[in-house]
Structure formats: structure tokens, C-alpha cells
Scaffold this motif. Structure first.
Motif, PDB file in Angstrom:
ATOM      1  N   LEU A 145      14.616  -6.220 -45.154  1.00 52.21           N
ATOM      2  CA  LEU A 145      13.666  -6.759 -46.133  1.00 52.21           C
ATOM      3  C   LEU A 145      12.534  -5.775 -46.400  1.00 52.21           C
ATOM      4  O   LEU A 145      12.104  -5.603 -47.541  1.00 52.21           O
ATOM      5  CB  LEU A 145      13.091  -8.078 -45.624  1.00 52.21           C
ATOM      6  N   GLY A 146      12.043  -5.129 -45.341  1.00 54.77           N
ATOM      7  CA  GLY A 146      10.957  -4.178 -45.509  1.00 54.77           C
ATOM      8  C   GLY A 146      11.352  -3.024 -46.403  1.00 54.77           C
ATOM      9  O   GLY A 146      10.601  -2.642 -47.316  1.00 54.77           O
ATOM     10  N   ILE A 147      12.544  -2.472 -46.157  1.00 55.92           N
ATOM     11  CA  ILE A 147      13.020  -1.358 -46.973  1.00 55.92           C
ATOM     12  C   ILE A 147      13.236  -1.800 -48.421  1.00 55.92           C
ATOM     13  O   ILE A 147      12.877  -1.086 -49.367  1.00 55.92           O
ATOM     14  CB  ILE A 147      14.315  -0.776 -46.374  1.00 55.92           C
ATOM     15  N   ALA A 148      13.812  -3.010 -48.601  1.00 55.28           N
ATOM     16  CA  ALA A 148      14.110  -3.490 -49.957  1.00 55.28           C
ATOM     17  C   ALA A 148      12.839  -3.864 -50.712  1.00 55.28           C
ATOM     18  O   ALA A 148      12.616  -3.426 -51.848  1.00 55.28           O
ATOM     19  CB  ALA A 148      15.051  -4.685 -49.886  1.00 55.28           C
ATOM     20  N   VAL A 149      11.973  -4.686 -50.090  1.00 54.76           N
ATOM     21  CA  VAL A 149      10.806  -5.207 -50.799  1.00 54.76           C
ATOM     22  C   VAL A 149       9.748  -4.124 -50.996  1.00 54.76           C
ATOM     23  O   VAL A 149       9.342  -3.826 -52.128  1.00 54.76           O
ATOM     24  CB  VAL A 149      10.216  -6.413 -50.039  1.00 54.76           C
ATOM     25  N   LEU A 150       9.287  -3.520 -49.889  1.00 49.74           N
ATOM     26  CA  LEU A 150       8.249  -2.499 -50.027  1.00 49.74           C
ATOM     27  C   LEU A 150       8.790  -1.254 -50.721  1.00 49.74           C
ATOM     28  O   LEU A 150       8.064  -0.593 -51.474  1.00 49.74           O
ATOM     29  CB  LEU A 150       7.685  -2.148 -48.651  1.00 49.74           C
ATOM     30  N   GLY A 151      10.081  -0.947 -50.457  1.00 53.25           N
ATOM     31  CA  GLY A 151      10.685   0.188 -51.154  1.00 53.25           C
ATOM     32  C   GLY A 151      10.740  -0.036 -52.653  1.00 53.25           C
ATOM     33  O   GLY A 151      10.441   0.871 -53.451  1.00 53.25           O
ATOM     34  N   SER A 152      11.096  -1.250 -53.067  1.00 52.92           N
ATOM     35  CA  SER A 152      11.189  -1.555 -54.501  1.00 52.92           C
ATOM     36  C   SER A 152       9.814  -1.517 -55.163  1.00 52.92           C
ATOM     37  O   SER A 152       9.670  -1.047 -56.296  1.00 52.92           O
ATOM     38  CB  SER A 152      11.828  -2.936 -54.692  1.00 52.92           C
TER      39      SER A 152
END
Length: 505
Positions: free
Chosen positions: A410-417
Motif C-alpha cells: 500500500l505504501g509503495i502504491a499510494v505514496l508512490g502514485s
């Protein structure tokens, strides 16, 4: 209420338990270094290379719940030894793989075998250390072993790759697993749930499918942005997860005992743990890119710049059990999260191209947030496992580790996005005049793309494009660091309110 104190045998056994944990995290990090040599030798397609890198983590995440419950049924030591043997055999096969398909298959086997390690070792700690203070110390050692493995994995892998072939990185774990197979039966006790029923294979399949679909969808979001394919994958995974939960309510011997979630300590600690890994993983992907693509550090120097952060986490992991004897867990977790928010506030001061505050800000900020997160990881894990009955420790451990995997994704997906959206928004109008349209499109997508196409441009234009792209990335990093700080402060409130109510009730 304190239980009986652990003896020297349990503490020596803890050292044995730390061995596979150290190896587990080493194997997660070391492969990335071998990708260039691996690609040259096996010539995988781009899709095959992605599966070689990703399938290990995917199958670990998807198999954790099944393996944790299986350990409760057949015995935690037995599961650990079976997993160690399978891990050693798969490592040898992976090292001598002759095709991309063969390596993908063996990496998948490594993932399934690796999924036995975390829940079986953590649940053994729950059974071996019945005194709460000693258990907190033991979990601190357990967490530290993962940090040490993550720190030395790239360094040891780099040495091996300098003198040997790409497959040598997989052989690191073979001596460790052989040592575990010899010492495990001698030093580790066996624990199993005497009332456990048969393993429900359909529930195991549902849990695997649900976790894999959600994590795969989140990874696609991080790589390509939100589209109908990742959205459909995530929604399908959530639907399968809902079917899994309904089935657990109907079974006499479920894969997961949903009564665990009635405990406020269990549920609140799980939420804090998931959000903590979300924030930590989201920050990590930006730090790695910032060091290399904005500051221009070579890979070795960039890796060395992250060592102080890992060392700070190790130091924090050793101090937390000592402090926890005098400070309530909810208070220490809340204080740690406030400290982590300060660390993210420091990271938000990182400059763009040509700025004076770069490396120092990253090192200092990452040290502060690593120190802040150490009590969260240790005490949340302790509360999750300690609030479950001893006979359900394997299942509780698996839930804990699955929440960590989901939080990281989730961290990679949300903050990455969010970071990608900020970067692309600034680059939409920031491309210098004279950059060819095709090159401009690549530069707008990612900072890595901008660095790549800039090498093909004449000097003044190259410097201008690089400066613009690095400033855009630094701004995206600053915004995500501020968001991370807000999330850390929010978690501090959750920990202070929910866990304080539990301790006073």
C-alpha cells in the motif's frame, strides 16, 4: 501477569531462530544486485525479469496465513525445519538455473518456503518466552535479525558478484539452513495446538488468491498508475477475501480464528503496524531514487548512505525492551510515532538540483524516523502475538506478517502514485524548449526516464532538463514526506487512545 522465566536454553534457541530471519531479509534484497549479470546469462524477457524479481515476495505474502495456521497444527518447529530444508534445496536449484522459466519456478518455491519462516519463528518465541518483559526482548532480537540481514545482504551480495557468477548470491543461505537443520531439533522445543482440526485447503486457496490479487494490483498501480486492470484485480482480491472471511465464520476449525479481532489490543496494534509499514516503505522508495538520481551518487555510495538508518533501527530495537520496562507500550509507541513524524519533517527539507541540503538531510531524517519506528514494530508485534492464546500464536504471527506485506504494498502504491502525480504535474509544463517530443514524453513519465533521455541531448539542454526533472522529483518527495509525517502523527493518536483504553480497562 508474568509467566515463568526463560532459561539459558531458550535464549540459545533464540539465536537459532534468528538465523533464518536474517537469511529471509537477505534474500529479499540481494537479487536486485544480480539482475544485470542474470539478464546477460539467461536473457529473460522484460515480463520474465519482473516475475523473477517479484514472485518471491508475492508467494511469501500469499502463503503466510496458511503457513502460520499449518504450524499450529503440525508443530512450529517441524514446519520451520521443513521450510528450511525446502529453502536450502530451492536455493541450490536457483543458483544453477539454466533458463528464466526455471529461475521463476525456483523463486516461487523459495517464496513458499520463506513463508514458513516468519510465522513459525515468531510463534516459537511466543511459546518459549512466557514472561512479557523477556518476550519483548526476544521480539526485539527477532526484529533486529531482519534489519541486520537487510543491511549485510547487499554488501555480501556485491562481494560475491564481484568474484563469482550471478547464482552465487542464492548460495548464501545454504550453510545457514544446514546449521538450522542441525541445531533446530536440539535447541528448539516443539509446540502445536492439540485441539486443532484438519487444514481446510479451500480456505488456504482463497487466502492465497485474495492476497496475491490485492498485492499484484497495488504493484501495478505503483508502476503504471490507476487503471481498469489493477482496479479490477484489487476489487476481485477484496471479493475473494470477503468470501474467505465468510467461510471462516462457518468452519469449526477455521484457518483464521476471527475471534482474535475482538481483542482491542490485537486489532489496534495490527492497524498501527500496517500503517507503519505503509509509511516506511513509501519513504524508502523515494530515498533510494533521490540518492542516485537527484544527488547523482553511484550505487555503492547510495547503499552506504542508508547504513546509518539501518544501524539506528538496530540500536532502537535493542533499546526498546529496556525502555518498555518503565514506560507503558501505548505511550512508547505514540512517542516513537511522534519522533518518526519529526524525521519525515526533516526529509521534507530535502533540496532539488543544486541544493545545499541533500545528503545530510536524508541521513539525519532517516536516522530519526528509523529510531521512531523501532518501538512501533517491536511493541505492535509483541501486542499482536501476546494478545493471542499460545495455541493460536502461529495464526496471529501470520496475520501480523501479512499486514506488514500489505502495508508495504500500500505504501509503495499510494505514496508512490501521489509522488508520480506531483512529478508529472510539474513536468507537464516544465520541459525545456528544444527537447524532442518523444524524449519529452519519456522525461515526463519518471525521473529515471528524464535522466536517460538527457544523456542524448546537447550540454545546455541536458543540464536544463535534468535540473527541472530533479526539482520536480524533490518536490514530490517533499510532499510525500509531509503526508508521511501526518500519517505518523495520526497513528500516534490511534495508539495513545485505543491502546491506552485497553490497558486501563
Amino acid at each position: 501477569m508474568a509467566g515463568p522465566k526463560a532459561t539459558r536454553r531458550e535464549w540459545i534457541g533464540l539465536g537459532v531462530i534468528a538465523l533464518p530471519c536474517l537469511l529471509y531479509s537477505m534474500d529479499l534484497t540481494v537479487l536486485n544486485l544480480a539482475v544485470p549479470k542474470l539478464s546477460e546469462a539467461l536473457k529473460p524477457s522484460s515480463a520474465q525479469l519482473l516475475w523473477i524479481v517479484d514472485i518471491y515476495g508475492f508467494l511469501i505474502a500469499g502463503s503466510l496465513i496458511t503457513m502460520g495456521t499449518l504450524g499450529d497444527r503440525i508443530g512450529r518447529r517441524q514446519l520451520l525445519l521443513i521450510g528450511a530444508a525446502a529453502f536450502g534445496v530451492a536455493s541450490v536449484i536457483a543458483a544453477f538455473s539454466t533458463s528464466a522459466e526455471m529461475l521463476i519456478a525456483t523463486r516461487a518455491l523459495l517464496g513458499v518456503a520463506g513463508a514458513t519462516l516468519a510465522p513459525s519463528t515468531l510463534s516459537l518465541i511466543r511459546s518459549m518466552f512466557l514472561d512479557p518483559q523477556q518476550r519483548t526482548v526476544a521480539i526485539g532480537v527477532w526484529v533486529t535479525s531482519y534489519s541486520v540481514g537487510g543491511a549485510i545482504g547487499p554488501l555480501l551480495g556485491g562481494v560475491l558478484l564481484q568474484y563469482f557468477w550471478w547464482g552465487s548470491v542464492f548460495l548464501i543461505g545454504v550453510p545457514v539452513m544446514l546449521l538450522l537443520l542441525v541445531l533446530g531439533p536440539i535447541l528448539l522445543p516443539e509446540f502445536r495446538d492439540p485441539q486443532a482440526g484438519r487444514l481446510d485447503l479451500f480456505s488456504a486457496a482463497l487466502s492465497l488468491a485474495a492476497v496475491l490479487l490485492v498485492i499484484y494490483g497495488l504493484k501495478r498501480v505503483a508502476e503504471h498508475g490507476l487503471g481498469w486492470v489493477p482496479a479490477f484485480t484489487i476489487v476481485t482480491g477484496l471479493a475473494v477475501g470477503a468470501a474467505f472471511l465468510r467461510r471462516q465464520r462457518a468452519l469449526a476449525h477455521p484457518l483464521i480464528d476471527l475471534r482474535l479481532f475482538r481483542s482491542r489490543a490485537f486489532s489496534a496494534s495490527l492497524a498501527v503496524y500496517l500503517l507503519g509499514t505503509l509509511v516506511a516503505f513509501g519513504a524508502y522508495i523515494y530515498i533510494a531514487q533521490y540518492l542516485q538520481l537527484v544527488l547523482g551518487l553511484p550505487p555503492l555510495q547510495a547503499g552506504l548512505a542508508t547504513v546509518p538508518s539501518m544501524a539506528a533501527f538496530v540500536v532502537g530495537s535493542m533499546l526498546v525492551p529496556v525502555i518498555a520496562r518503565r514506560v507503558r507500550p501505548w505511550s512508547l509507541m505514540a512517542a516513537g510515532l511522534v519522533l518518526a513524524a519529526v524525521g519525515f519533517g526533516v526529509l521534507a527539507q530535502a533540496d532539488g538540483a543544486g541544493g545545499a541540503r541533500g545528503l545530510e538531510v536524508i541521513v539525519i531524517g532517516s536516522i530519526i524516523y528509523s529510531l521512531g519506528f523501532s518501538p512501533v514494530i517491536i511493541l505492535a508485534t509483541d501486542l499482536i502475538v501476546g494478545s493471542a492464546p499460545v495455541e493460536r500464536a502461529g495464526a496471529a504471527s501470520a496475520i501480523s506478517e501479512t499486514s506488514s506485506e500489505l502495508g508495504g504494498a500500500l505504501g509503495i502504491a499510494v505514496l508512490g502514485s501521489i509522488g508520480v502525480a506531483v512529478y508529472r504535474g510539474m513536468m507537464a509544463t516544465g520541459i525545456p524548449l528544444g527537447v524532442p517530443p518523444d524524449a519529452a514524453e519519456v522525461a515526463r513519465a519518471t525521473l529515471g526516464g528524464a535522466v536517460s533521455v538527457a544523456q542524448q541531448l546537447p550540454d545546455p539542454l541536458r543540464a536544463e532538463l535534468l535540473g527541472t526533472a530533479r526539482d520536480a522529483f524533490a518536490h514530490a518527495f517533499q510532499i510525500t514526506a509531509v503526508i508521511s509525517a501526518v500519517l505518523a502523527l495520526t497513528m500516534a493518536v490511534i495508539a495513545a487512545i485505543l491502546l491506552r483504553q485497553r490497558s486501563s480497562s
